[in-house]
Enzyme design. Structure first.
Site, PDB file in Angstrom:
ATOM      1  N   CYS A 248     -26.882  47.657 -18.025  1.00 37.74           N
ATOM      2  CA  CYS A 248     -25.651  47.588 -18.831  1.00 37.74           C
ATOM      3  C   CYS A 248     -24.816  48.862 -18.674  1.00 37.74           C
ATOM      4  O   CYS A 248     -23.633  48.819 -18.326  1.00 37.74           O
ATOM      5  CB  CYS A 248     -25.999  47.321 -20.291  1.00 37.74           C
ATOM      6  SG  CYS A 248     -27.328  48.348 -20.955  1.00 37.74           S
TER       7      CYS A 248
HETATM    8  N1  LIG Z   1     -30.873  44.539 -24.145  1.00 36.68           N
HETATM    9  C1  LIG Z   1     -29.909  44.877 -23.297  1.00 36.68           C
HETATM   10  O1  LIG Z   1     -28.825  45.295 -23.687  1.00 36.68           O
HETATM   11  C2  LIG Z   1     -30.129  44.730 -21.819  1.00 36.68           C
HETATM   12  C3  LIG Z   1     -29.023  44.853 -20.970  1.00 36.68           C
HETATM   13  C4  LIG Z   1     -29.211  44.743 -19.581  1.00 36.68           C
HETATM   14  C5  LIG Z   1     -30.480  44.512 -19.088  1.00 36.68           C
HETATM   15  N2  LIG Z   1     -31.542  44.403 -19.939  1.00 36.68           N
HETATM   16  C6  LIG Z   1     -32.866  44.162 -19.360  1.00 36.68           C
HETATM   17  O2  LIG Z   1     -33.189  42.791 -19.573  1.00 36.68           O
HETATM   18  C7  LIG Z   1     -34.596  42.656 -19.796  1.00 36.68           C
HETATM   19  C8  LIG Z   1     -34.818  41.969 -21.127  1.00 36.68           C
HETATM   20  O3  LIG Z   1     -34.259  42.783 -22.151  1.00 36.68           O
HETATM   21  P1  LIG Z   1     -34.244  42.358 -23.689  1.00 36.68           P
HETATM   22  O4  LIG Z   1     -33.407  43.355 -24.383  1.00 36.68           O
HETATM   23  O5  LIG Z   1     -33.932  40.914 -23.825  1.00 36.68           O
HETATM   24  O6  LIG Z   1     -35.784  42.607 -24.056  1.00 36.68           O
HETATM   25  P2  LIG Z   1     -36.581  42.055 -25.268  1.00 36.68           P
HETATM   26  O7  LIG Z   1     -35.638  41.624 -26.348  1.00 36.68           O
HETATM   27  O8  LIG Z   1     -37.628  43.034 -25.620  1.00 36.68           O
HETATM   28  O9  LIG Z   1     -37.284  40.730 -24.686  1.00 36.68           O
HETATM   29  C9  LIG Z   1     -38.294  40.778 -23.727  1.00 36.68           C
HETATM   30  C10 LIG Z   1     -38.772  39.360 -23.421  1.00 36.68           C
HETATM   31  O10 LIG Z   1     -39.837  39.414 -22.473  1.00 36.68           O
HETATM   32  C11 LIG Z   1     -40.999  38.714 -22.966  1.00 36.68           C
HETATM   33  N3  LIG Z   1     -42.140  39.521 -22.523  1.00 36.68           N
HETATM   34  C12 LIG Z   1     -42.428  40.807 -22.843  1.00 36.68           C
HETATM   35  N4  LIG Z   1     -43.491  41.267 -22.141  1.00 36.68           N
HETATM   36  C13 LIG Z   1     -43.858  40.240 -21.329  1.00 36.68           C
HETATM   37  C14 LIG Z   1     -44.885  40.066 -20.355  1.00 36.68           C
HETATM   38  N5  LIG Z   1     -45.743  41.066 -20.056  1.00 36.68           N
HETATM   39  N6  LIG Z   1     -44.986  38.877 -19.733  1.00 36.68           N
HETATM   40  C15 LIG Z   1     -44.151  37.842 -20.057  1.00 36.68           C
HETATM   41  N7  LIG Z   1     -43.148  37.947 -20.963  1.00 36.68           N
HETATM   42  C16 LIG Z   1     -43.028  39.126 -21.579  1.00 36.68           C
HETATM   43  C17 LIG Z   1     -40.794  38.631 -24.470  1.00 36.68           C
HETATM   44  O11 LIG Z   1     -41.218  37.394 -25.005  1.00 36.68           O
HETATM   45  P3  LIG Z   1     -42.660  36.999 -25.509  1.00 36.68           P
HETATM   46  O12 LIG Z   1     -43.322  38.294 -25.897  1.00 36.68           O
HETATM   47  O13 LIG Z   1     -42.420  36.084 -26.642  1.00 36.68           O
HETATM   48  O14 LIG Z   1     -43.296  36.331 -24.326  1.00 36.68           O
HETATM   49  C18 LIG Z   1     -39.274  38.599 -24.622  1.00 36.68           C
HETATM   50  O15 LIG Z   1     -38.797  37.266 -24.493  1.00 36.68           O
HETATM   51  C19 LIG Z   1     -35.172  44.088 -19.729  1.00 36.68           C
HETATM   52  O16 LIG Z   1     -35.669  44.351 -18.452  1.00 36.68           O
HETATM   53  C20 LIG Z   1     -33.960  44.966 -20.036  1.00 36.68           C
HETATM   54  O17 LIG Z   1     -34.077  46.253 -19.470  1.00 36.68           O
HETATM   55  C21 LIG Z   1     -31.389  44.477 -21.289  1.00 36.68           C
END
Ligand SMILES: NC(=O)c1ccc[n+]([C@@H]2O[C@H](COP(=O)([O-])OP(=O)(O)OC[C@H]3O[C@@H](n4cnc5c(N)ncnc54)[C@H](OP(=O)(O)O)[C@@H]3O)[C@@H](O)[C@H]2O)c1
Length: 311
Positions: free
Chosen positions: A130
Site C-alpha cells: 500500500c
Molecule cells: N491491510 C492492508 O492495508 C494491506 C495492504 C496491502 C497489502 N496487504 C497484504 O495483504 C495480506 C493480507 O493482509 P490483511 O491485512 O488482510 O491481513 P489479515 O487481516 O491479518 O488477514 C490474514 C488472512 O490470512 C489468513 N491466514 C493467516 N495465517 C495463515 C496461514 N498460515 N495459512 C492460511 N491462512 C492464514 C487469515 O485467516 P484465518 O486465520 O481465518 O485462516 C486471514 O484471512 C498481507 O500479506 C498484507 O501484508 C495488506
C-alpha cells in the site's frame, strides 16, 4: 457473454480478503469459487447467497478449479499454495497480496499506472504494498532527475496492520497518538527502491483512523524545476489514468477513504526549485490492495481495466 471467471480466495477473513469479496460480488465477469478461512469456516459470506467460508488445504483448493486465486495471506506463507495448486491445475492464475513475490522477476509487479504492459495477460501477479504504491506514484515522474534518495514520510490507518492483534492496531494505544515503526529497512523501503531503481528513505507511522494512508515525499534535484513544470509533468504522467488524480492542493486521507483511486498533489518547492514536496494519498485496502488487485485481474484476463470498479 463468455462464462464468468471462477475466483478463489485464500485468507478471505482478513481485511484485504473482505474487500476482495465485496469487489468480486459486484464484478460482472466474476463468480466466487471458494473463500478459505480457518477461523471463519462455516460462517455465511455477506453478499453471496448461501455461500460459507471453508477451511481448505492447498490440495482441496487445487481440486476446486478456480481460474484465478487471490492469496491474501501474511508474508511468508504463499509458496505452498502456489506450488500445490499449480501442480494440480497449471492453468490457474494467481494474484498474491503479500510481499512474497514482489522481488521475483517471474511474477509481474502489478502497479498498472507504471507497469501496465507487464501486467496485461500475466498469469502470476505480485500486488504492490500500500505505501509502496503511493510512494511510487509520488516519485516516478521525477525519478530520472533525483540528486539524492527521496525521503518518504508515511502515515497509515490501523487497518494496514491487519487483523492479528498488535500495538499497531490497538485502538487504546493509538488514541491521541501517532506511532512510528520500522523507521529504516521497512520492507516497503526495499520494494520502492527495487521497483524505481533508486534508494529511498521510508519512515512509516500508524494513526488512530481505520483506513487510508498518506505519504509526504521530499525530492531533491540538481537542476531546478518550476511549479508549473512539476505540475505539468505529473499531469502528463497520469493523463488518462482512471485511478490516479493530480491536484494542485496537497490531498488528504479523508478525500480518498473508500475510493479506488490515488490522489497526488501539493507540489511545494524549496531551495530555488531544487527541492519539491509531494503528497500522495490512497485507501490502503483498495488502491493499496484489493481494487488494485481487481485492476490487475482485469488486465490479466483482458477485461476493461475498470470493470467492476465503476462505482
Ligand atoms: N491491510 C492492508 O492495508 C494491506 C495492504 C496491502 C497489502 N496487504 C497484504 O495483504 C495480506 C493480507 O493482509 P490483511 O491485512 O488482510 O491481513 P489479515 O487481516 O491479518 O488477514 C490474514 C488472512 O490470512 C489468513 N491466514 C493467516 N495465517 C495463515 C496461514 N498460515 N495459512 C492460511 N491462512 C492464514 C487469515 O485467516 P484465518 O486465520 O481465518 O485462516 C486471514 O484471512 C498481507 O500479506 C498484507 O501484508 C495488506
Amino acid at each position: 457473454m463468455a462464462d464468468k471467471k471462477r475466483i478463489g480466495i485464500i485468507g478471505a477473513r482478513g481485511f484485504v480478503g473482505g474487500e476482495l469479496l465485496k469487489l468480486i460480488a459486484v464484478h460482472p465477469d466474476l463468480e466466487l469459487a471458494y473463500a478459505s478461512s480457518r477461523q471463519q469456516a462455516g460462517a455465511k459470506i455477506d453478499g453471496f447467497d448461501g455461500a460459507v467460508f471453508e477451511s481448505l488445504s492447498p490440495e482441496e483448493a487445487a481440486a476446486r478449479a478456480a481460474d484465478l486465486v487471490f492469496l491474501a495471506l501474511p508474508n511468508g506463507v504463499a509458496a505452498p499454495w502456489v506450488e500445490v495448486i499449480t501442480k494440480a491445475a497449471p492453468q490457474t492464475r494467481f494474484i498474491d497480496m503479500s510481499a512474497d513475490y514482489r522481488f521475483d522477476d517471474d511474477w509481474a509487479y502489478g502497479l498498472p499506472e507504471l507497469n501496465r504492459e507487464a501486467v496485461c495477460g500475466a498469469t502470476r501477479i505480485a500486488n504492490p504494498g500500500c505505501y509502496a504504491t503511493a510512494a511510487q506514484i509520488a516519485i516516478a515522474p521525477m525519478v530520472s532527475r533525483l540528486s539524492a534518495p527521496p525521503a518518504v514520510f508515511g502515515v497509515s490507518g490501523y487497518s494496514g496492520a491487519g487483523t492479528t492483534p498488535s500495538p499497531k492496531n490497538d485502538p487504546k494505544l493509538l488514541e491521541n497518538n501517532l506511532m512510528p515503526y520500522g523507521l529504516s529497512g521497512h520492507m516497503h523501503e526495499r520494494e520502492i527502491g527495487y521497483q524505481l531503481g533508486t534508494p529511498v528513505h521510508f519512515m512509516p507511522h500508524v494513526a488512530a483512523f481505520f483506513r487510508g494512508l498518506s505519504v509526504t515525499v521530499n525530492l531533491c534535484f540538481d537542476t531546478p524545476v518550476t511549479a508549473d513544470e512539476l505540475r505539468a509533468l505529473y499531469a502528463q504522467a497520469y493523463a488518462g489514468e482512471a485511478f490516479v488524480t493530480v491536484s494542485d492542493e496537497a490531498p488528504q486521507v479523508r478525500d480518498i477513504a473508500n475510493t479506488f483511486g490515488a490522489q497526488v498533489g501539493g507540489f511545494a518547492l524549496g531551495e530555488g526549485g531544487r527541492r519539491a514536496v509531494i503528497v500522495c494519498v490512497l485507501d490502503n485496502l483498495l488502491k493499496g490492495a484489493a481494487s488494485q488487485a481487481i485492476q490487475n485481474l482485469n488486465l490479466s484476463f483482458g477485461f476493461a481495466e475498470n470493470e467492476g470498479l465503476k462505482g
